[in-house]
Structures are given as structure tokens and as C-alpha cells.
Design a protein around this motif. Structure first.
Motif, short mmCIF file in Angstrom:
data_model
loop_
_atom_site.label_atom_id
_atom_site.label_comp_id
_atom_site.label_asym_id
_atom_site.label_seq_id
_atom_site.Cartn_x
_atom_site.Cartn_y
_atom_site.Cartn_z
N SER A 156 28.47 -23.04 6.54
CA SER A 156 27.21 -21.96 6.88
C SER A 156 26.20 -22.39 6.29
O SER A 156 26.12 -23.29 5.46
CB SER A 156 27.91 -20.38 6.43
N SER A 157 24.94 -21.58 6.65
CA SER A 157 23.74 -22.21 5.91
C SER A 157 23.86 -21.67 4.45
O SER A 157 23.39 -22.39 3.54
CB SER A 157 22.87 -21.16 6.51
N GLY A 158 24.31 -20.65 4.06
CA GLY A 158 24.68 -20.18 2.58
C GLY A 158 25.70 -21.46 1.91
O GLY A 158 25.07 -21.82 0.64
N VAL A 199 15.31 -31.68 -6.38
CA VAL A 199 14.69 -30.71 -5.13
C VAL A 199 15.85 -29.99 -4.42
O VAL A 199 16.98 -30.72 -3.81
CB VAL A 199 13.91 -31.38 -4.73
N VAL A 200 15.62 -28.86 -4.27
CA VAL A 200 16.64 -28.06 -3.38
C VAL A 200 15.51 -27.39 -2.18
O VAL A 200 14.78 -26.64 -2.49
CB VAL A 200 17.48 -26.96 -4.03
N LEU A 201 15.85 -28.08 -0.94
CA LEU A 201 14.94 -27.49 0.09
C LEU A 201 15.71 -26.32 0.90
O LEU A 201 16.81 -26.12 0.72
CB LEU A 201 14.85 -28.84 0.98
N GLN A 202 14.65 -25.71 1.68
CA GLN A 202 15.38 -24.63 2.24
C GLN A 202 16.38 -25.07 3.64
O GLN A 202 17.10 -24.62 3.78
CB GLN A 202 13.93 -23.97 3.12
N LEU A 206 12.72 -25.69 -6.51
CA LEU A 206 13.45 -24.82 -5.53
C LEU A 206 12.46 -24.44 -4.34
O LEU A 206 11.69 -23.59 -4.61
CB LEU A 206 14.09 -23.59 -5.98
N ASP A 207 12.40 -25.26 -3.09
CA ASP A 207 11.57 -24.93 -2.06
C ASP A 207 12.15 -23.79 -1.05
O ASP A 207 12.65 -24.21 0.00
CB ASP A 207 11.19 -26.15 -1.24
N SER A 246 17.55 -18.45 3.37
CA SER A 246 18.64 -18.54 4.26
C SER A 246 19.86 -18.15 3.91
O SER A 246 21.02 -18.60 4.69
CB SER A 246 18.44 -19.75 5.40
N ILE A 247 19.94 -17.49 2.71
CA ILE A 247 21.30 -17.09 2.20
C ILE A 247 21.87 -15.90 2.67
O ILE A 247 21.35 -15.01 2.89
CB ILE A 247 21.28 -17.08 0.60
#
Length: 587
Positions: free
Chosen positions: A482-484, A422-425, A504-505, A510-511
């Protein structure tokens, strides 16, 4: 509530269960407590003999022997005190280590719903402060009380043996002090419980504000939050002041009773000596000066030690409330999840976070092995909930979720989650190195494997540009990135675990522009050859999906390819596309 009781035997018995592995040391502490009481009681008895048998008779040699005997008794008392205190604290620390380990492991089994409802600061208080308070049951409470009681019994025995007439004056005064001590103990128990409640509130407030400091500053809430903190902090202060008030009243009264008792003994004993009574001597008066101090000090301190014990028991009761919680995910599956092919099916799934308020209202969905599907919909449509249910973060109300034809409840939970990446936001990174945040300290994943995976998805260069590269410490929650960059770490974390199913949630929402190409390349790489479910945000992800599922108010309202859904005039997807994604294309 147990805090309302003078002594909660149920909680006490439960705490004592944790002493079983250390029974030898537990018994050893009791032995040292008895020895301490015996040697402490010998000192005033030896003082009486010194005065009556040697000082009054001017026997220098006998005086020397008695002084040496008193010195020996003192040395043994000091040694007994040392081993008693050391072993009691040692035992307490081992016990709270065991309880803390058990509590922390138990919390790992809870459903996400438990953490949704429980304040983080409160859980931190239970795991740290409350468990430390349990140690005081042994270091400052139980054994100290037993030691003091043993000392008082030894002292009373010697006092009656040496002079029963003077001893009765002390006995008459003791019930008064015991009664006052009992009242004090009850008041302090309630006060300490209030202190623990206010401390928990204070920890929760500070934890949330420090975590959300950016929001506080962005919306200029500093003064408002400061005033709230002052209010909570003041309540905590008032709770402590109440304990100080009770102490300020009790101890002077206890000292006064002790002084009056001593005065009565000296007065009565002096009259008997002046009256020619040979059964009362100057040695008695000197020794009783010590006897009364040694007898009354433990008696008045027992109240304070009882409070330490009760504070520990109140804390233990809070910890046991968590240990007794039945809010775990039921890991009753017996099948070890194999390497999934990746066929997923939702069969009439219903779910609600709150009873009688369904978020998912009868979902039926099939995902073929190796297929990439995108799930889109407005906020609150239930997109992320589907992912939470598939990982069993929450349990469905009815229906069935199957992977490769078997209900996910039939699989062992650990093996199920090992197969789903899982990859979260909102990426969470620990205050640790990049390497450890990627592997999560899994010894099966080597540094070389991480570097190879990073090269494949195109993030090796970014990591090598950081000071310390893979050993760069990202600090708490990944604050140094950074968020990215945090998203790239999350993609690599999911990739190295080699899951059969990837989720991928909204992982690309936010990239920044700089990271967008890296993310698109990483997405293509990690979704290749595996079943992938994408909670969609970016247009590129949606266009490339094998199937797009549109959700609205907990229902699947449309599904198909990008072109098929665009062709539905006035359809949900078409409206979403026009309102959200078309603007992105124009930009």
C-alpha cells in the motif's frame, strides 16, 4: 542529419574506436573473410578441371583426386565460414556491451532537467534496441560486405584467368546491377530511418500508457488511448511496408539480370564450342554457371547488408547524441563532504526550470544544525524546488547554497548526496526484495543493521507480517504494498543511510490511518539529532517543527514557530491553517 548521407564516415570512425580493445579478434575476422573468399572461389575452378580433364577423358582415378580436392576445399570453406561468423558476432556483442555500459553510466550523470524533457520510452529504445542494431554493423554489415567483396575479387580473378572472353560478358552486366543496387540502398536508408523513428514513438507511447494504466482506466480513456495506439502502430507498419516494397522490386530485378547474364554466357559460350573454338570448353559453361551465381548473389546482397550497416549507423548516431549531451551535473567539486554538522544557508538564491521564468525569486534561509524546519505553502510556491536545489538535481541561476559554511558546489557530488537523506511523497520501489529496496544493494549496510533500524523506528513488525518478510518481492514500483507501507520502507531506507541532513518532501501526505502512528513514530526517531527539512502536509509535523517557513510564489513571506505565525492576523500561514489544517483537527 547524418541519416541523409549515403555513408556517414564520422559515425563510422567513431564506432571503429570501440574495436581497439579487440584489435586481434578484429584482424582475425578479416583473415577468416579472406580464407572464406579463397576457398569459395576454388570450388567452381575445381569443377571446370573435373569436367575438362577427367570426366571428358574418362579418367576415374584423376576424377577421384579432384572430387577429394573439392571436398577438402568445401570443408575449409565451411570452417572458414564458421569462424568468420562466430568471431564477427562475438566482436559485435563485446562492442555493444561496452557502448551500453558507457551509455548507462553517462545517463546517471544527467541533471533531472534532461529526464524531464526526454521521453522514457525513447531512452529505453536507445539503450536496448538501438544498441542491438549497432551489433549488426559487425555481424551483418561491415564484415559481411568485406567478405563478399573479397569473394567477388577472387572470383573475378579466377574467371579472367580461366576464360577472359566469357568474363567480359559478366563485367558488362555488373555496372547495371551496381547502379540498381545503389538506388535501392539510398531508398532503403531513408525507409529504415523512418522505421527507427516510428519504433521510438511506439515504445514511448506504450511505456507511458503501461506506467499510467491506472489513470487510463480511472478516467475511462481505454478507447481513446487504443485509437491513438492504432494510429501510431499503423504509422510503424507503413514505415516497414515501404522497406518491403523496395525489397519486392529490387530482388526480382537483380535475379532477372543474373539470369540474363547467365543466358548470354551459355549462348555465347555454346556458339564458340559449336564453332570449334578450343579455348572455350564445357567445363567453362558448367563453372561459369556457379561463378555467376556466386558473383551476383553477394553483389545483390551487399545492398541488404549495407542497409543493415546503415541501420546500425543510424542507431549509433542516436546513441552518440546522448553520449555527446553536455547536460550533466558539473561535478567539479574537490572537497570530500565530511560528516556534516548540518548548518544550511540559502543566500539570495534564484532559479527557474525554464529560462526567464523564475520559480525561486531570491530566497534567503538559514537552518541551524539539529533544527527541524517545516516549509509550507500553496501548490507551486516552490517548496519542493528548494530540496531539488540542495541536492543539486538542478543548478541555481544565481546566489549560493552553503552547508557548514561551504558552497555545495565545492563538495564532490557523491559525497554531498551521501550526507542528505530524502523521503519523497511518491516513493519509488524497484521490483526486488524489501531488503534490497532499503539498502539499494549497498554492501556496507548489513541485514542485521536494517533489522535493528526497523525495530528502532517501529516498522519491523509490519515487515515480518509479510510473506518472506525482508525477502518479500514488492514487484515493479512496489505494487504489492500500500502507499503507507511504501512510505514506511522509504523512511527505513533514509534512516539506515544515516544522513546528517534529512529531507521529508510531503512524505506523509498519502499515509492511511493504519500507518499514521507508525509514520509519526518513525518521523520522530529519524529526525532526532539531525538537521531536518520537512515539506509539510500534516498538522502534527508542522506543530512540532522548530521553525515554520511559509512560501508563496517563489518567495519566503513568513517564518516563525507555529504559535507565532498563528498570531499574525490575516497572515499567509493563518489562512493556510484555517483552510487546510483546521479541518483536519476537527476530523
Amino acid at each position: 542529419m547524418s541519416g541523409a548521407k549515403a555513408f556517414d564516415s564520422r559515425v563510422f570512425k567513431r564506432i571503429m574506436v570501440y574495436t581497439k580493445p579487440y584489435r586481434g579478434r578484429f584482424n582475425g575476422v578479416i583473415v577468416w573473410a579472406v580464407l572464406l573468399a579463397v576457398f569459395a572461389a576454388l570450388r567452381p575452378a575445381l569443377l571446370k578441371g573435373t569436367i575438362d580433364d577427367y570426366i571428358s577423358k574418362k579418367d576415374e582415378l584423376g576424377l577421384l583426386y579432384y572430387i577429394l580436392a573439392m571436398g577438402g576445399a568445401l570443408i575449409m570453406e565451411v570452417l572458414s565460414q564458421f569462424y568468420f561468423v562466430y568471431w564477427a558476432n562475438w566482436l559485435g556483442q563485446d562492442i555493444i556491451r561496452d557502448i551500453r555500459n558507457k551509455l548507462f553510466r553517462h545517463m546517471f550523470t544527467f541533471r533531472m532537467k534532461y529526464f524531464d524533457m526526454a521521453p522514457v520510452g525513447q531512452l529505453v529504445t536507445r539503450t536496448v534496441s538501438d544498441i542491438e542494431a549497432i551489433a549488426k554493423i559487425f555481424s551483418q554489415g561491415l564484415f559481411m560486405i568485406l567478405s563478399d567483396l573479397a569473394k567477388m575479387v577472387a572470383l573475378l580473378f579466377l574467371m579472367f584467368y580461366l576464360n577472359w572472353k566469357l568474363s567480359w560478358i559478366v563485367i558488362i552486366a555488373m555496372p547495371i546491377l551496381v547502379y540498381i543496387t545503389r538506388i535501392f540502398q539510398k531508398k532503403m536508408q531513408l525507409a529504415f530511418e523512418q522505421v527507427r523513428n516510428e519504433l521510438s514513438n511506439l515504445n514511448t507511447f506504450v511505456q507511458e500508457r503501461v506506467t499510467g494504466m491506472k489513470i487510463v482506466q480511472l478516467f475511462h480513456r481505454e478507447e481513446i488511448e487504443y485509437e491513438k495506439f492504432r494510429y501510431i502502430n499503423n504509422r510503424h507498419r507503413k514505415a516497414w511496408i515501404k522497406t518491403v516494397w523496395y525489397n519486392s522490386i529490387f530482388f526480382p530485378i537483380a535475379d532477372m539480370i543474373s539470369a540474363l547474364t547467365l543466358g548470354c554466357v551459355v549462348w555465347y559460350g555454346g556458339l564458340r564450342i559449336l564453332g570449334g573454338d578450343t579455348t572455350t570448353t564445357f567445363g567453362d559453361l558448367f563453372s561459369y554457371t556457379m561463378f555467376i551465381t556466386m558473383l551476383f548473389n553477394p553483389l545483390r546482397q551487399i545492398a541488404d547488408k549495407f542497409n543493415e550497416m546503415q541501420m546500425g549507423m543510424i542507431a549509433a548516431n542516436r546513441v552518440f547524441d546522448i553520449l555527446d549531451s553536455e547536460d550533466q551535473v558539473q561535478d567539479d567539486g574537490v572537497t570530500e563532504a565530511p560528516s556534516f554538522t548540518g548548518n544550511i544557508e540559502f543566500k539570495d538564491v534564484h532559479f527557474g526550470y525554464i529560462e526567464n521564468e523564475e520559480v525561486i525569486k531570491g530566497i534567503n534561509l538559514k537552518v541551524k544544525a539539529g533544527e527541524t524546519i517545516a516549509i509550507v505553502g500553496s501548490t507551486g510556491a516552490g517548496k519542493s524546488t528548494i530540496i531539488n536545489l540542495m541536492n543539486r538535481f538542478y543548478e541555481i541561476n544565481s546566489g549560493e547554497i552553503c552547508i557548514d559554511g561551504s558552497n555545495i558546489r565545492d563538495y564532490r557530488l557523491e559525497s554531498l548526496r551521501n550526507q542528505i537523506g530524502v523521503v519523497l511523497q511518491d516513493v519509488f520501489l524497484f521490483a526486488d526484495t524489501i531488503l534490497n529496496n532499503i539498502t539499494l544493494n549497498n554492501p556496507a549496510i548489513s541485514r542485521e543493521q536494517v533489522i535493528e533500524a526497523a525495530r528502532k523506528i517501529g516498522v519491523h513488525g509490519f515487515i515480518m507480517s509479510l510473506p518472506g518478510n525482508y525477502d518479500y518481492n514488492v514487484k515493479e514500483r512496489g505494487a504489492m504494498l500500500s502507499s503507507g507501507q511504501r512510505q514506511l520502507i522509504a523512511f527505513l531506507r533514509a534512516y539506515v543511510s544515516n544522513p546528517a541532513i534529512l529531507v521529508l518532501d510531503e512524505a506523509t501526505s498519502s499515509i492511511d490511518t493504519y500507518s499514521e502512528e507508525l509514520i509519526q513514530r518513525a518521523t520522530e526517531t529519524i529526525t532526532k539529532g539531525r538537521t531536518s527539512i520537512v515539506i509539510a502536509h500534516r498538522l502534527a509535523t508542522i506543530v512540532n517543527a522548530d521553525k515554520i517557513v511559509v512560501m508563496d510564489k517563489g518567495l519566503i513571506v513568513e517564518h516563525g514557530t507555529h504559535q507565532q505565525l498563528l498570531a499574525i492576523e490575516g497572515g499567509h500561514y493563518r489562512n493556510l491553517y484555517d483552510s487546510q489544517f483546521l479541518t483536519e483537527v476537527k476530523n
